[in-house]
Each structure stands twice: as structure tokens, then as C-alpha cells.
Design an enzyme around this catalytic site. Structure first.
Site, mmCIF file in Angstrom:
data_model
loop_
_atom_site.group_PDB
_atom_site.id
_atom_site.type_symbol
_atom_site.label_atom_id
_atom_site.label_comp_id
_atom_site.label_asym_id
_atom_site.label_seq_id
_atom_site.Cartn_x
_atom_site.Cartn_y
_atom_site.Cartn_z
ATOM 1 C CB SER A 40 49.133 48.853 45.041
ATOM 2 O OG SER A 40 49.018 49.503 43.809
ATOM 3 C CD GLU A 78 42.172 45.207 41.653
ATOM 4 O OE1 GLU A 78 40.966 44.954 41.877
ATOM 5 O OE2 GLU A 78 42.589 46.330 41.321
#
Length: 237
Positions: free
Chosen positions: A124, A196
Site C-alpha cells: 500500500s 489488491e
């Protein structure tokens, strides 16, 4: 030596436990190494001690040391490779992460460590800072870093957590529209958008896309698909 960098889109995939999906990537990236120097500076709503403990709990096979707990963080970065440690930078708020890296004068030591071959893993926000700037992060600018310039491990931009889903009735901009705004102002700078559960690996001079789902490249007015296992060296120039 060449960079040895793993850039994960996220700390979770679907309903899996924290960092569960990342274990396969970590083992492949690190080989037999099991020592991690963890940078928790993206944490805002969690203390850095608690963040470090959370990562240690999720990775019981690894020895996790918090960079913020070191008497001399700059020296700790420089000595990580000699100490057998990989540098790991967690997610959270990218602006807070970069602000703390600048205020603690850690950006250049990190660049030097990565260039010298110290293994690096980010997810992230920790992946966001591997791009040229943080201008394509999804995060809110809760604090102003000295610069938006990041580590520039890659000469392009990154967008972790990529998803262009729009809930019914939502009238705000989609992710694609936001990324397109950057492309309009920076038409020659690619953005690698990573869903993701997926990742980028930059090792031995090769940039490779990892994961089961397609990724995307935004550049100029185009959006192109990235297939799993694709080599993306064209975006290193």
C-alpha cells in the site's frame, strides 16, 4: 548491486487474514532471510509500537524490529543489509509516511540501501513511495510532506488498491477518472495500477507483475491491461 524490491498492492486480499496472502510473496522474495526492519510511519490511527507488534503477530516466522525503536534510524537503514535485515514499509497514509521519512532524513538512506541491494518490501503506502512521486496515492493529504517526490525506485507512478468500482447512486469521480486527471497533466508518465492481492517485483533489473488478476497501465489517454506474470521493463525507462 541491483535493486531487490517487492511492491504489494495491499496487506489483505478479500477476507483473508492480515498479510496472509503476502506470505507466498515474502518467502519467494526473501529466500532464507527472516529478519525484517519495519517502518511503521504510515500509521496514523495506530501507534507505531502497536503497528510493529501487529506485523510481528502476522509474521511469526520472522524477526520484526521497528525502525522507530532504533536509537539512530539512519544508521539502522544503512546497516540493515549487514545485519541480514530486509526493509519493510507498511501501509496506512502515504502522506504521513513520506512526511516522517523527510523529517527524519531517511529518504536518501533508503534510496542508497535499495540501490545497494538491501531487500525491500512495501505494501500500500509502502509501495506508493517506490514510484517517482506520491501524486497517484488514494490517500487523503492529512499532513504536508516536504515534497511529493518519493523514492523513485521506479521512474513511473503506482496506484495500489486499484479498483474502478462505483457504488450505485455514487456521483463522485471513479478511480479511472482520478488517474486520468494525473495523465492529462503528466501525459508521458505511466501509472501502474495494481489490484489488491497483486504485486510488482523489481529484481535483477526485471520488473514483473505478480498475481492472479489483471493489472492496468494508464499513460496519456490510454488504459492497457497487464496480464499476470507480464514483464514490464518498458516502464523502467
Amino acid at each position: 548491486m541491483s535493486a531487490h524490491v517487492l511492491m504489494l498492492s495491499s496487506s489483505r486480499k478479500g477476507s483473508e487474514n492480515y498479510l496472509e496472502h503476502a506470505l507466498t510473496y515474502l518467502y519467494a522474495h526473501l529466500g532464507e532471510a527472516r529478519k525484517l526492519l519495519f517502518v511503521p510511519f504510515a500509521g496514523v490511527s495506530v501507534s507505531w509500537d502497536d503497528y510493529t507488534a501487529k506485523v510481528a503477530d502476522a509474521l511469526p516466522d520472522f524477526e520484526v524490529t521497528g525502525l522507530h525503536q532504533q536509537a539512530d534510524p539512519v544508521a539502522a537503514i544503512h546497516q540493515a543489509q549487514a545485519n541480514g535485515q530486509a526493509i519493510v514499509v507498511g501501509g496506512g497514509n502515504t502522506f504521513n509516511l513520506l512526511h516522517n521519512l523527510y523529517t527524519q532524513q531517511l529518504t536518501e538512506p533508503l534510496k542508497q540501501a535499495i540501490a545497494s541491494g538491501t531487500p525491500y518490501i512495501g505494501w500500500s503506502a509502502g509501495s506508493n513511495i517506490c514510484g517517482r512521486t506520491i501524486c497517484t496515492t488514494n490517500d487523503m493529504p492529512v499532513i504536508q510532506p516536504a515534497s511529493f517526490d518519493a523514492l523513485a525506485v521506479l521512474p513511473c507512478q503506482l496506484n495500489p488498491h486499484y479498483n474502478n468500482y462505483t457504488p450505485p447512486g455514487h456521483n463522485g469521480e471513479t478511480r479511472d477518472e482520478r488517474l486520468n486527471e494525473f495523465c492529462i497533466l503528466n501525459p508521458h508518465t505511466p501509472i501502474l495500477a495494481i489490484p489488491e492481492g497483486c504485486a510488482l517485483s523489481y529484481c535483477h533489473g526485471e520488473l514483473k507483475y505478480l498475481g492472479d488478476d489483471e493489472g492496468y497501465v494508464f499513460v496519456g489517454q490510454t488504459k492497457q491491461t497487464i496480464q499476470p506474470t507480464a514483464v514490464l521493463n518498458q516502464y523502467l525507462a
